[in-house]
Design a protein around this motif. Structure first.
Motif, PDB file in Angstrom:
ATOM      1  N   PHE A 161    -127.028   9.487  35.343  1.00 49.87           N
ATOM      2  CA  PHE A 161    -127.358   8.850  36.507  1.00 49.87           C
ATOM      3  C   PHE A 161    -126.670   9.535  37.790  1.00 49.87           C
ATOM      4  O   PHE A 161    -126.911   9.097  38.980  1.00 49.87           O
ATOM      5  N   THR A 162    -125.827  10.311  37.350  1.00 48.89           N
ATOM      6  CA  THR A 162    -125.332  11.177  38.580  1.00 48.89           C
ATOM      7  C   THR A 162    -126.128  12.557  38.710  1.00 48.89           C
ATOM      8  O   THR A 162    -125.786  13.141  39.840  1.00 48.89           O
ATOM      9  N   ALA A 163    -126.811  12.829  37.842  1.00 47.22           N
ATOM     10  CA  ALA A 163    -127.566  14.147  38.176  1.00 47.22           C
ATOM     11  C   ALA A 163    -128.515  13.829  38.997  1.00 47.22           C
ATOM     12  O   ALA A 163    -129.203  12.653  39.498  1.00 47.22           O
ATOM     13  N   SER A 200    -130.165   0.104  36.331  1.00 47.34           N
ATOM     14  CA  SER A 200    -129.423   1.323  35.609  1.00 47.34           C
ATOM     15  C   SER A 200    -130.479   2.708  35.906  1.00 47.34           C
ATOM     16  O   SER A 200    -130.065   3.668  36.492  1.00 47.34           O
ATOM     17  N   LEU A 201    -131.713   2.515  35.751  1.00 40.36           N
ATOM     18  CA  LEU A 201    -132.661   3.403  35.965  1.00 40.36           C
ATOM     19  C   LEU A 201    -132.779   3.711  37.366  1.00 40.36           C
ATOM     20  O   LEU A 201    -133.111   4.907  37.967  1.00 40.36           O
ATOM     21  N   GLN A 202    -132.900   2.727  38.091  1.00 37.50           N
ATOM     22  CA  GLN A 202    -132.995   2.686  39.912  1.00 37.50           C
ATOM     23  C   GLN A 202    -131.905   3.430  40.294  1.00 37.50           C
ATOM     24  O   GLN A 202    -132.088   4.346  41.147  1.00 37.50           O
ATOM     25  N   GLY A 220    -130.665   6.269  39.220  1.00 37.97           N
ATOM     26  CA  GLY A 220    -130.851   7.499  38.964  1.00 37.97           C
ATOM     27  C   GLY A 220    -131.930   8.343  39.673  1.00 37.97           C
ATOM     28  O   GLY A 220    -131.795   9.475  39.968  1.00 37.97           O
ATOM     29  N   GLY A 221    -132.449   7.463  40.784  1.00 39.23           N
ATOM     30  CA  GLY A 221    -133.471   7.817  41.955  1.00 39.23           C
ATOM     31  C   GLY A 221    -134.806   8.449  41.659  1.00 39.23           C
ATOM     32  O   GLY A 221    -135.538   8.844  42.412  1.00 39.23           O
ATOM     33  N   ALA A 222    -135.003   8.411  40.391  1.00 38.78           N
ATOM     34  CA  ALA A 222    -136.343   9.091  39.767  1.00 38.78           C
ATOM     35  C   ALA A 222    -137.549   8.293  40.097  1.00 38.78           C
ATOM     36  O   ALA A 222    -138.588   8.590  40.019  1.00 38.78           O
ATOM     37  N   LEU A 223    -137.410   6.841  40.164  1.00 40.19           N
ATOM     38  CA  LEU A 223    -138.436   5.915  39.866  1.00 40.19           C
ATOM     39  C   LEU A 223    -139.050   5.511  41.413  1.00 40.19           C
ATOM     40  O   LEU A 223    -138.230   5.314  42.203  1.00 40.19           O
ATOM     41  N   LEU A 224    -140.466   5.304  41.379  1.00 39.46           N
ATOM     42  CA  LEU A 224    -140.614   4.773  42.681  1.00 39.46           C
ATOM     43  C   LEU A 224    -140.180   3.619  43.332  1.00 39.46           C
ATOM     44  O   LEU A 224    -140.377   2.777  42.368  1.00 39.46           O
ATOM     45  N   PRO A 225    -139.716   3.483  44.472  1.00 39.14           N
ATOM     46  CA  PRO A 225    -139.470   2.166  44.607  1.00 39.14           C
ATOM     47  C   PRO A 225    -140.588   1.184  45.335  1.00 39.14           C
ATOM     48  O   PRO A 225    -141.424   1.729  45.887  1.00 39.14           O
ATOM     49  N   TRP A 226    -140.540  -0.103  44.879  1.00 39.27           N
ATOM     50  CA  TRP A 226    -141.545  -0.923  45.158  1.00 39.27           C
ATOM     51  C   TRP A 226    -141.321  -1.587  46.504  1.00 39.27           C
ATOM     52  O   TRP A 226    -140.766  -2.587  46.530  1.00 39.27           O
ATOM     53  N   ASP A 227    -141.570  -0.890  47.658  1.00 43.81           N
ATOM     54  CA  ASP A 227    -141.333  -1.569  49.016  1.00 43.81           C
ATOM     55  C   ASP A 227    -142.591  -2.441  49.305  1.00 43.81           C
ATOM     56  O   ASP A 227    -143.634  -2.688  48.453  1.00 43.81           O
ATOM     57  N   ALA A 228    -142.441  -3.068  50.442  1.00 40.52           N
ATOM     58  CA  ALA A 228    -143.660  -3.891  50.827  1.00 40.52           C
ATOM     59  C   ALA A 228    -145.243  -3.147  50.621  1.00 40.52           C
ATOM     60  O   ALA A 228    -145.951  -3.849  50.447  1.00 40.52           O
ATOM     61  N   ASP A 268    -135.116  -2.230  47.269  1.00 38.66           N
ATOM     62  CA  ASP A 268    -136.508  -2.670  46.667  1.00 38.66           C
ATOM     63  C   ASP A 268    -136.717  -2.342  45.189  1.00 38.66           C
ATOM     64  O   ASP A 268    -135.834  -1.584  44.660  1.00 38.66           O
ATOM     65  N   PRO A 269    -137.404  -3.072  44.566  1.00 40.90           N
ATOM     66  CA  PRO A 269    -137.536  -3.066  43.158  1.00 40.90           C
ATOM     67  C   PRO A 269    -137.871  -1.752  42.621  1.00 40.90           C
ATOM     68  O   PRO A 269    -138.585  -0.927  43.272  1.00 40.90           O
ATOM     69  N   ALA A 270    -137.369  -1.593  41.375  1.00 42.43           N
ATOM     70  CA  ALA A 270    -137.476  -0.076  40.930  1.00 42.43           C
ATOM     71  C   ALA A 270    -138.691  -0.240  39.937  1.00 42.43           C
ATOM     72  O   ALA A 270    -139.108   0.785  39.178  1.00 42.43           O
ATOM     73  N   ALA A 271    -139.444  -1.348  39.767  1.00 37.47           N
ATOM     74  CA  ALA A 271    -140.505  -1.746  38.720  1.00 37.47           C
ATOM     75  C   ALA A 271    -141.024  -2.963  39.007  1.00 37.47           C
ATOM     76  O   ALA A 271    -140.838  -3.658  40.196  1.00 37.47           O
ATOM     77  N   VAL A 272    -142.237  -3.254  38.668  1.00 39.13           N
ATOM     78  CA  VAL A 272    -143.049  -4.188  38.581  1.00 39.13           C
ATOM     79  C   VAL A 272    -143.230  -5.083  37.277  1.00 39.13           C
ATOM     80  O   VAL A 272    -143.430  -4.181  36.005  1.00 39.13           O
TER      81      VAL A 272
END
Length: 438
Positions: A18-20, A109-111, A113-121, A147-151
């Protein structure tokens, strides 16, 4: 989340990942080409009784998507024991899928890490809008201030399933509503080689789900309001002790259950070896084990007293599966089209009906397929008495270290060693020391 997974990674590994710098996923397409790839890779979590069942459910739907869009979806169903490690490896290597399932408790936790698409408006608008989804499901999609990291894809809740045949044989006419009743009833049911309650002492995530709910009932949590670990509060200690004492003191859980790691308790239930099991959305799994619906009943999971409801009468965590996109996929538009397809009303009805789960999409939830009384217990629980696990970056480490502490206490109980307030507190102190410093 469904098919309760074994937490499979150490806190040290998680802290490193998560810090990588997260590289994202998406292996489709041709490097240097402006043409969007016609293939998406999808890691689906194991929801059915086995991987074969998942492929049978999902492949026809993926074929529909290809017919409509021209985009082929390459499916891999990943066992729960492997899924988190596979995702963490993908976030650092970049060699992962375009779209994937995640357990909703992992979202924050996965959010981080920064790898997931943020679900903005804008991204939610591309799949029909955020307001299509049930609020409780959205509450387990990432940190509250981001913003959510997933749906949400599938929603679940815990309930108490009971074997009608074993209840009748023991002269028990209704399921217990409180823990005191469960213990009293359980002693009537634990006889002649049969046991009252199934459990999975080596299943770290199931351990977490059970003790989290019990902690809520004791007016406690495992994290402070500012997100710091708080594993040794009186309420948290009492919750863990109460759960393990169902084997150690009350003797309504078989000692052999201390070694169960994933789903053996459902098999025992279907084979009339145990009379009750606390599980999330289990109907489809019972069917796969050859158990007809008239052989079992379902009731709200127990509370300390009274009826389930907000606050200290919480009786489930908000369980479920979320759908995420690696933000470095080479086909963001195609990935969002796939998420839109999978969360459409029609697909939500098909998929959740197949898995015995509940659609997190409001309009799909109104379909008659989800009016069955067994599902109404779960819907009511999600609406009135379920709480989301802490949406903090360290949630996965929490599952590992506290889940392991409970596992070790079950091992003590199975071996006849005393489980005391002091021994429980010591295990939780050790677990808290293993958490990253804040």
């Amino acid at each position: 989340m469904r098919r309760i997974r074994a937490a499979a990674v150490s806190a040290v590994t998680l802290s490193f990942v998560f810090t990588a710098a997260a590289c994202g996923g998406g292996t489709s397409g041709t490097e240097g080409s402006n043409e969007k790839p016609k293939t998406l890779t999808y890691w689906a979590s194991n929801q059915g009784a086995n991987i074969r069942v998942d492929k049978k459910v999902l492949q026809p739907e993926l074929d529909k998507f290809e017919d409509r869009t021209g985009i082929k979806v390459k499916l891999e169903v990943v066992p729960w024991a492997d899924l988190l490690n596979r995702i963490l490896t993908a976030t650092t290597s970049g060699q992962g899928p375009d779209v994937l399932n995640i357990g909703n408790t992992w979202s924050a936790s996965l959010q981080a890490g920064g790898a997931l698409l943020p679900w903005d408006a804008k991204n939610f608008e591309a799949i029909g809008g955020k307001d299509r989804f049930v609020e409780s499901a959205l509450g387990s999609t990432g940190a509250q201030d981001q913003d959510p990291a997933a749906v949400p894809l599938y929603s679940m809740a815990y309930a108490l399933y009971y074997n009608k045949k074993l209840f009748a044989e023991a002269g028990v006419d209704k399921p217990p509503a409180t823990w005191d009743e469960l213990v009293e009833t359980g002693k009537k049911l634990s006889k002649d080689g049969k046991w009252a309650l199934g459990a999975e002492g080596s299943n770290l995530s199931n351990n977490i789900h059970q003790v989290f709910v019990l902690a809520k009932q004791h007016g406690a949590d495992f994290f402070t309001q500012d997100g710091k670990p708080d594993f040794t509060s009186d309420g948290a200690v009492a919750a863990v002790k109460q759960y393990v004492e169902l084997m150690a003191k009350d003797k309504i859980i078989a000692p052999g259950s201390a070694e169960y790691a994933q789903n053996q308790s459902l098999s025992d239930f279907a084979k009339d070896k145990t009379a009750m099991v606390l599980w999330q959305t289990a109907a489809a799994t019972f069917k796969e084990h050859g158990m007809s619906q008239d052989e079992w009943g379902v009731a709200p999971a127990p509370v300390r007293s009274g009826k389930p409801g907000p606050g200290e009468a919480t009786n489930s965590m908000v369980a479920g599966i979320n759908m995420a996109v690696f933000k470095n996929t080479k086909n963001i538009d195609g990935a969002k089209k796939f998420v839109k397809f999978m969360t459409s009303d029609k697909e939500q009805i098909i998929l959740n009906k197949a898995y015995g789960s509940i659609p997190p999409v409001k309009t799909a939830q109104q379909d008659p397929a989800f009016s069955d009384p067994s599902l109404s217990v779960l819907r009511d629980t999600l609406a009135t008495s379920a709480a989301a696990l802490p949406q903090v970056p360290e949630e996965s480490q929490f599952e590992t270290v506290v889940g392991t502490a409970v596992k070790e206490l079950f091992a003590d109980a199975a071996a006849g060693r005393a489980v005391t307030t002091e021994s429980v507190r010591a295990k939780l102190e050790k677990a808290q020391r293993q958490m990253p410093a804040k």
